[in-house]
Design a protein around this motif. Sequence first.
Motif, PDB file in Angstrom:
ATOM      1  N   THR A  77       0.847  -1.193   0.000  1.00  0.00           N
ATOM      2  CA  THR A  77       0.000   0.000   0.000  1.00  0.00           C
ATOM      3  C   THR A  77       0.878   1.236   0.000  1.00  0.00           C
ATOM      4  O   THR A  77       1.762   1.385   0.855  1.00  0.00           O
ATOM      5  CB  THR A  77      -0.932   0.024   1.223  1.00  0.00           C
ATOM      6  OG1 THR A  77      -1.773  -1.132   1.188  1.00  0.00           O
ATOM      7  CG2 THR A  77      -1.797   1.276   1.212  1.00  0.00           C
ATOM      8  N   LEU A  78       0.649   2.110  -0.966  1.00  0.00           N
ATOM      9  CA  LEU A  78       1.438   3.329  -1.130  1.00  0.00           C
ATOM     10  C   LEU A  78       0.648   4.513  -0.610  1.00  0.00           C
ATOM     11  O   LEU A  78      -0.491   4.757  -1.050  1.00  0.00           O
ATOM     12  CB  LEU A  78       1.769   3.556  -2.610  1.00  0.00           C
ATOM     13  CG  LEU A  78       2.835   2.674  -3.264  1.00  0.00           C
ATOM     14  CD1 LEU A  78       2.395   1.221  -3.311  1.00  0.00           C
ATOM     15  CD2 LEU A  78       3.112   3.163  -4.675  1.00  0.00           C
ATOM     16  N   ASP A  79       1.224   5.224   0.346  1.00  0.00           N
ATOM     17  CA  ASP A  79       0.594   6.423   0.894  1.00  0.00           C
ATOM     18  C   ASP A  79       1.265   7.644   0.291  1.00  0.00           C
ATOM     19  O   ASP A  79       2.498   7.748   0.307  1.00  0.00           O
ATOM     20  CB  ASP A  79       0.735   6.444   2.415  1.00  0.00           C
ATOM     21  CG  ASP A  79      -0.096   7.529   3.064  1.00  0.00           C
ATOM     22  OD1 ASP A  79       0.110   8.712   2.721  1.00  0.00           O
ATOM     23  OD2 ASP A  79      -0.939   7.207   3.911  1.00  0.00           O
ATOM     24  N   PRO A  80       0.493   8.607  -0.246  1.00  0.00           N
ATOM     25  CA  PRO A  80       1.094   9.788  -0.879  1.00  0.00           C
ATOM     26  C   PRO A  80       1.975  10.615   0.046  1.00  0.00           C
ATOM     27  O   PRO A  80       2.769  11.434  -0.417  1.00  0.00           O
ATOM     28  CB  PRO A  80      -0.128  10.603  -1.339  1.00  0.00           C
ATOM     29  CG  PRO A  80      -1.230   9.612  -1.458  1.00  0.00           C
ATOM     30  CD  PRO A  80      -0.974   8.603  -0.381  1.00  0.00           C
ATOM     31  N   SER A  81       1.849  10.397   1.374  1.00  0.00           N
ATOM     32  CA  SER A  81       2.667  11.170   2.315  1.00  0.00           C
ATOM     33  C   SER A  81       4.110  10.701   2.346  1.00  0.00           C
ATOM     34  O   SER A  81       4.963  11.366   2.929  1.00  0.00           O
ATOM     35  CB  SER A  81       2.068  11.086   3.721  1.00  0.00           C
ATOM     36  OG  SER A  81       2.167   9.762   4.230  1.00  0.00           O
ATOM     37  N   GLY A  82       4.393   9.527   1.715  1.00  0.00           N
ATOM     38  CA  GLY A  82       5.768   9.057   1.677  1.00  0.00           C
ATOM     39  C   GLY A  82       6.018   7.759   2.410  1.00  0.00           C
ATOM     40  O   GLY A  82       7.158   7.475   2.785  1.00  0.00           O
ATOM     41  N   THR A  83       4.961   6.944   2.632  1.00  0.00           N
ATOM     42  CA  THR A  83       5.136   5.647   3.260  1.00  0.00           C
ATOM     43  C   THR A  83       4.652   4.545   2.329  1.00  0.00           C
ATOM     44  O   THR A  83       3.738   4.734   1.531  1.00  0.00           O
ATOM     45  CB  THR A  83       4.386   5.544   4.604  1.00  0.00           C
ATOM     46  OG1 THR A  83       2.983   5.709   4.378  1.00  0.00           O
ATOM     47  CG2 THR A  83       4.881   6.600   5.578  1.00  0.00           C
ATOM     48  N   LEU A  84       5.295   3.393   2.466  1.00  0.00           N
ATOM     49  CA  LEU A  84       4.905   2.195   1.717  1.00  0.00           C
ATOM     50  C   LEU A  84       4.901   1.034   2.689  1.00  0.00           C
ATOM     51  O   LEU A  84       5.910   0.762   3.349  1.00  0.00           O
ATOM     52  CB  LEU A  84       5.875   1.946   0.560  1.00  0.00           C
ATOM     53  CG  LEU A  84       5.547   0.837  -0.452  1.00  0.00           C
ATOM     54  CD1 LEU A  84       6.281   1.096  -1.774  1.00  0.00           C
ATOM     55  CD2 LEU A  84       5.927  -0.548   0.064  1.00  0.00           C
TER      56      LEU A  84
END
Length: 473
Positions: A77-84
């Motif tokens: 899951t890729l979060d636009p805030s900069g976490t995967l």
Amino acid sequence: MTIKRGGWQLDILDGALRTIRWQGVEVVRAIDCPIRDENWGTYPQESVEESWDDVAGTYTRHFSIAGGALTGTLQATLDPSGTLQATLALQAHHDFPTNRAGFVVLHPIAGVAGTPLTINKTEQTQFPALISPSQPAFNITALSHKCNGFQVELEFSGEVFEMEDQRNWGDASFKTYCRPLALPIPYLLKAGKSVVQEIHLRVLQTRPELLLAAESGWSDPGDDLVRLPILLRLYAHETGAEAWVGTVTKGRALDLEVVIPQNADPITHLISVAAALAAQGVAPRHVIALPEAYLRSYQPSGPWPTGTTPAEAARAARNAFPRARIGVGMLTNFTEVNRCPPEPGVGDYLTFSTTAIVHAADDRSVWETLETLPQILESAKSLVPGLPLRLGLVSIGMRTNPYGAGVAPNPEGARKPMAQDDPRQTTEFAAEYAKAVFAIATKAGVEALALSSLGGPFDARGALLIEIRRLST
């Protein structure tokens, strides 16, 4: 398959997450889950079903191994805030011997080899510069390091991980894997055994903040780059002219460069500037104040100007702008700050500007200045160790001339040393130059810099405007 979400972009290749990029920069080479047999061969994945949920930002892959002896699900899951967040769930349906069944992470070589590495949040080491014959890291639960200008943080759970230097076998990566090689192999996943592993990847923004240089008399081109903070310069002769600042900033964040008249009391002058800005509801985040005489260049042996010193100007700025970070350095080239380095403990950051056409202005010579820029930045950081770098205007043309009465006139629009108006400003050449400067500044850990201006001779237009927009997102 290529997946994009926010600043993330990655490729799905043979079930692996490959070339994981944040804002266009590769931060992880791969996250994969190869299942190894007793001879270190890789089982092919069977009955593969994969999907991408664009709304949730989740990639899911279901697969089976060895005719269904082992099944698995990989989800990222890729979060636009900069976490995967990556999760691997394996289920053994029959006794399943294996040398490895779990996550591996491949780290890039370029920009990583030889750089500092933090293991488990406390142990300080580094990625090997030369190829290491043994594992550089053991018993890993977390890794933290910089990669081409970004801070990369990884956390691991569900198994014991360690790292090897894959350059031993010609691979362009370091590999963090499970299980430790010191444990017996093969090992048995008994029928009914479940394995769940997680990797949490976080990328912290360490790329430079882009600013727009501005000063009185430069026309405002509009709101094309309205989101960028303003780096505003007030010259000594503009005392009392600060009333126009509010109309220039238009609610944008403000950093300030103040030139103090050489015979003026620095505290009185800067307090008056601060009051004029406060009356407009403007509070600068960063302030550097410099006596007017230091816009000129001097030999290292001097003689140096009398009157207010740069250190006294910085202390006065801290008095007048107590909530701002206070800069030290120069408003001209690195030459000047290298000849007159700041006093330790005076400022919160170091600054200076650069121009590419001091001695030569042909295209080749301009491009060759990029070879020197990393060394300039490294030398600058050594002047006051630990002090962050926030650069002023970095441009092809010369903003001011510390070596003469003024910049060279250039009505014919030639490639001319020490000219302010450079014919490449609106061309693809300037865009590529800005792109290269930004990459160098990113790698050097520069906090901020201006590659263009709000109007005036360094205004971002044409190809440069397109590149500035790209770099600022």
